[in-house]
Design a protein around this motif. Sequence first.
Motif, PDB file in Angstrom:
ATOM      1  N   GLU A 130      -4.310  -4.321   5.663  1.00 26.63           N
ATOM      2  CA  GLU A 130      -4.146  -2.837   4.499  1.00 26.63           C
ATOM      3  C   GLU A 130      -6.073  -2.515   4.586  1.00 26.63           C
ATOM      4  OE1 GLU A 130      -4.741  -3.179  -0.505  1.00 26.63           O
ATOM      5  OE2 GLU A 130      -1.990  -4.609   1.046  1.00 26.63           O
TER       6      GLU A 130
ATOM      7  N   LYS B 103     -10.235   6.763   3.441  1.00 24.88           N
ATOM      8  CA  LYS B 103     -11.547   7.404   2.771  1.00 24.88           C
ATOM      9  C   LYS B 103     -12.171   8.514   3.211  1.00 24.88           C
ATOM     10  CE  LYS B 103     -13.508   3.235   0.479  1.00 24.88           C
ATOM     11  NZ  LYS B 103     -13.907   1.422   1.400  1.00 24.88           N
TER      12      LYS B 103
ATOM     13  N   LEU C 161       0.403  -1.025  -0.100  1.00 24.40           N
ATOM     14  CA  LEU C 161      -0.539  -0.338   0.149  1.00 24.40           C
ATOM     15  C   LEU C 161       0.768   1.192   0.351  1.00 24.40           C
ATOM     16  CD1 LEU C 161      -2.720   1.540   0.253  1.00 24.40           C
ATOM     17  CD2 LEU C 161      -2.579   0.812   2.431  1.00 24.40           C
TER      18      LEU C 161
ATOM     19  N   ARG D  90      -6.946   1.191   4.072  1.00 25.51           N
ATOM     20  CA  ARG D  90      -7.691   1.810   3.099  1.00 25.51           C
ATOM     21  C   ARG D  90      -9.483   3.063   3.457  1.00 25.51           C
ATOM     22  NH1 ARG D  90      -5.847   1.037  -1.774  1.00 25.51           N
ATOM     23  NH2 ARG D  90      -4.344  -1.268  -2.605  1.00 25.51           N
TER      24      ARG D  90
END
Length: 373
Positions: free
Chosen positions: A206, A214, A14, A210
């Motif tokens: 991960e 957001k 990432l 993520r």
Amino acid sequence: MSEQNLLKTPLFALHVELGAKMVPFAGYEMPVQYPMGVKKEHEHTREAAGLFDVSHMGQLKLHGPQAASLLEQLVPVDIQDLPLGKQRYALFTNDQGGILDDLMVANFGDHLFVVVNAACKDQDIAHLRSHIGEQATIEVLDDRALLAIQGPKAAEVMARINPELARMVFMDAGVYELLGIECMVSRSGYTGEDGYEISVPAADAERFSRELLKHEEVAFIGLGARDSLRLESGLCLYGHDIDTTTSPVEASLLWAISKSRRQDGERAGGFPGAATILEQIRTKEVSRKRVGLKGEGRAPVREGTELVDADGKVIGQVTSGTFGPTAQVPVAMGYVATEYAAVGSEVFAMVRGKPLKMTVAAMPFVPQRYYRG
């Protein structure tokens, strides 16, 4: 450790995807900065919410009815009276009174959760095993990531995920469900800002990251800004500002020694190097002290720079230094001869053969904003 042998955190792919510049750090490939750049990452954390991958740190659980009393024999802080759901800063000391590592200890009821520094992880585990032996179980958590979300908007973001987190105060710790994942969470961090440190199963790290990204307030932050943030907040980096040659008294970490361990009573002493450390406290006699330093102009004064008095006599050395993006002056910490340690004392940093004036200053350089309720 060669490039090929560097370890990777569960978030390595990432970081690369997000354009991070990866560097070797404590045996791992770690993100030093992202395309935003160190200064903007620093400012983002102070203004919104910075997300840090600190999965290189060591995470351990100590199990057994004797775990607290056994660990207490290795640190100058009370562990046996650590309340359920609370975390405490501690130091491993050696027989000479030097500091082997600094660590965090949380009481989760059926076990103690311990976080140690990445560079000291193996030696700390060996140290625990040699002293605790078979009397308690040491569980090394190799299958977990560790994330820190830091900054004035961190609590707001985490409350959207689980409103219970808003009720935590500084140094609270507990197990919470976040995005359907069971996480170990403490309200703490290494930036001087409010925030949380979150232990997540590696397989979920991960997806979890993520989801956090957001939220518009959240951005990943690298090691470069992590260092300038902790330095502005007056927080020590192990292996730089404290090590086996520095005692907690020299390091100005008296607050990290519980009163019950330094005053007469049945709990007094009882940790490695106690005789030396307690004598230093009693006599106030140490040859040097860790101090904060503020410079003039904009030139940063880096680690390893010699400090001299007005006559050019060497009186100490800088252990961490940068230009403080929030403080807006060069900030440093280092050790000086005790007679120069008073706030307001003038010293000079030898930068490329020229003496730059610095003033001993109170730390933190930027007000800490921990949420205490």
